[in-house]
Design a protein around this motif. Structure first.
Motif, PDB file in Angstrom:
ATOM      1  N   ASP A 150       0.853  -1.185   0.000  1.00  0.00           N
ATOM      2  CA  ASP A 150       0.000   0.000   0.000  1.00  0.00           C
ATOM      3  C   ASP A 150       0.890   1.237   0.000  1.00  0.00           C
ATOM      4  OD1 ASP A 150      -1.940   1.901   0.237  1.00  0.00           O
ATOM      5  OD2 ASP A 150      -2.550   1.374   2.272  1.00  0.00           O
ATOM      6  N   MET A 270      -4.130  -8.029   5.356  1.00  0.00           N
ATOM      7  CA  MET A 270      -5.407  -7.505   4.901  1.00  0.00           C
ATOM      8  C   MET A 270      -6.558  -8.407   5.348  1.00  0.00           C
ATOM      9  SD  MET A 270      -7.943  -7.820   2.341  1.00  0.00           S
ATOM     10  CE  MET A 270      -7.229  -8.560   0.870  1.00  0.00           C
ATOM     11  N   PHE A 274      -9.529  -7.298   7.678  1.00  0.00           N
ATOM     12  CA  PHE A 274     -10.886  -7.456   7.152  1.00  0.00           C
ATOM     13  C   PHE A 274     -11.778  -8.155   8.170  1.00  0.00           C
ATOM     14  CE2 PHE A 274     -13.947 -10.175   4.852  1.00  0.00           C
ATOM     15  CZ  PHE A 274     -14.719  -9.191   4.249  1.00  0.00           C
ATOM     16  N   GLY A 277     -13.026  -5.900  10.736  1.00  0.00           N
ATOM     17  CA  GLY A 277     -13.901  -4.802  10.311  1.00  0.00           C
ATOM     18  C   GLY A 277     -13.342  -3.926   9.215  1.00  0.00           C
ATOM     19  N   GLY A 278     -12.154  -4.247   8.703  1.00  0.00           N
ATOM     20  CA  GLY A 278     -11.557  -3.449   7.642  1.00  0.00           C
ATOM     21  C   GLY A 278     -12.157  -3.790   6.282  1.00  0.00           C
ATOM     22  N   ARG A 279     -11.620  -3.179   5.225  1.00  0.00           N
ATOM     23  CA  ARG A 279     -12.156  -3.385   3.879  1.00  0.00           C
ATOM     24  C   ARG A 279     -11.387  -4.491   3.161  1.00  0.00           C
ATOM     25  NH1 ARG A 279      -9.174  -1.099  -0.268  1.00  0.00           N
ATOM     26  NH2 ARG A 279      -7.375   0.166   0.383  1.00  0.00           N
ATOM     27  N   TRP A 280     -12.086  -5.122   2.207  1.00  0.00           N
ATOM     28  CA  TRP A 280     -11.465  -6.139   1.364  1.00  0.00           C
ATOM     29  C   TRP A 280     -10.787  -5.462   0.182  1.00  0.00           C
ATOM     30  CZ3 TRP A 280     -10.510 -11.258   1.695  1.00  0.00           C
ATOM     31  CH2 TRP A 280     -10.123 -11.927   0.522  1.00  0.00           C
ATOM     32  N   ASP A 281      -9.588  -5.908  -0.148  1.00  0.00           N
ATOM     33  CA  ASP A 281      -8.825  -5.317  -1.236  1.00  0.00           C
ATOM     34  C   ASP A 281      -8.588  -6.385  -2.300  1.00  0.00           C
ATOM     35  OD1 ASP A 281      -6.857  -4.260  -2.940  1.00  0.00           O
ATOM     36  OD2 ASP A 281      -6.071  -2.965  -1.350  1.00  0.00           O
ATOM     37  N   TRP A 282      -9.295  -6.284  -3.448  1.00  0.00           N
ATOM     38  CA  TRP A 282      -9.147  -7.277  -4.505  1.00  0.00           C
ATOM     39  C   TRP A 282      -7.764  -7.207  -5.142  1.00  0.00           C
ATOM     40  CZ3 TRP A 282     -11.955 -11.369  -4.950  1.00  0.00           C
ATOM     41  CH2 TRP A 282     -13.282 -11.365  -4.505  1.00  0.00           C
TER      42      TRP A 282
END
Length: 308
Positions: A150, A270, A274, A277-282
């Protein structure tokens, strides 16, 4: 001696099993990275490294004694264990110092060089021959590792901090290789417990000397149960258990092929975030798939062409 030397006392896992163990090692190691955020600001690097190594050693030593008996302690070469462990402890100290100066992105990028360093050691020390599959697998793994980073989290810095991060990779890679090759009569649990204990002795000595020469002693007054649990995850989990599984995979795959797995670590982080509670990163998911393909090609599990 090759880094893939086997130990008579312990069954060596199959190729698939060794890869699964290495994946699990990287997953457990990655879980310690978010936990470290709670405690890195609370202690100086040498004191945190010493505490981390000591807790990991205290977790591993009873398991070693339970499996092989207390006599295993007396038969072990503790001077050699301290020497090899010092490389692992030094690598941990270099990483903390380097990340403090250059940022997490730089530290993560430099860590992707571990398989290159590992394979270079095998070429120089073991006479390993480079193949098209190995080089292609390495390049795919590196590409996946770079994709998973990132870069928005902070800028790149290729100054002194990056040099310290690379010193960490060199020290840890050499220490891991020697953990396997320098103790042919020990099982994986014996090798890991001995060298982590050696690292704890070496780093604790440095931390104690620092306090003796004027550094402030550790202050745990601000610590609560969250910090304590984070420390246990960062030490017993991310170092003790992860290192044991890492050494088991290095024993079968070698340091170079095992090192390819480290480039999937950002994806594992990640996943953990996730689940919290975090976001998924494709993008990171795709990067992890690229690393996996690189690992399979490098080991010949995915052949590049038809065999005669």
């Amino acid at each position: 001696m090759s880094a893939q030397a086997n130990t008579p006392a312990t069954p060596v896992p199959s190729l698939l099993g060794a890869n699964l163990i290495c994946m699990a090692s990287m997953l457990i190691w990655a879980a310690g990275l978010p936990a470290a955020d709670f405690i890195i600001p609370l202690l100086p690097a040498d004191q945190l490294s010493a505490l981390r190594m000591a807790l990991a050693a205290l977790a591993l030593l009873p398991v070693w004694a339970l499996i092989e008996g207390p006599g295993a302690f007396r038969r072990a070469n503790w001077l050699k264990g301290i020497a090899v462990g010092s490389l692992i402890g030094l690598g941990a100290w270099f990483l903390i110092q380097g990340q403090a100066r250059s940022g997490a992105v730089t530290a993560a990028m430099i860590s992707t060089t571990l398989p290159m360093v590992g394979i270079a050691l095998e070429v120089v020390l073991d006479g390993r021959k480079l193949s098209v599959a190995l080089v292609l697998g390495l390049l795919l793994s590196l590409a996946g590792g770079m994709m998973a980073l990132d870069f928005k989290a902070g800028g790149m810095s290729m100054g002194f901090g990056a040099l310290l991060c690379f010193c960490s990779v060199l020290s840890f890679t050499l220490g891991s290789r020697l953990t396997v090759t320098a103790f042919p009569g020990l099982s994986p649990i014996g090798r890991t417990a001995l060298t982590i204990s050696g690292a704890a002795i070496a780093v604790s000595t440095v931390a104690a000397l620092g306090i003796a020469f004027g550094a402030p002693p550790p202050d745990f007054s601000a610590w609560g149960w969250k910090e304590t649990l984070a420390l246990l995850a960062f030490s017993v989990g991310s170092l003790g258990i992860s290192q044991l599984m890492w050494i088991m995979s290095v024993e079968k795959l070698g340091i170079g092929l095992s090192g390819l797995h480290i480039n999937a670590a950002p994806f594992y982080v990640m996943i953990i975030l996730f689940l919290l509670g975090g976001r998924w990163d494709w993008g990171q998911a795709a990067a992890a798939c690229l690393v996996a393909v690189g690992v399979l090609i490098a080991q010949g599990i995915i052949p590049l062409g038809k065999r005669a």
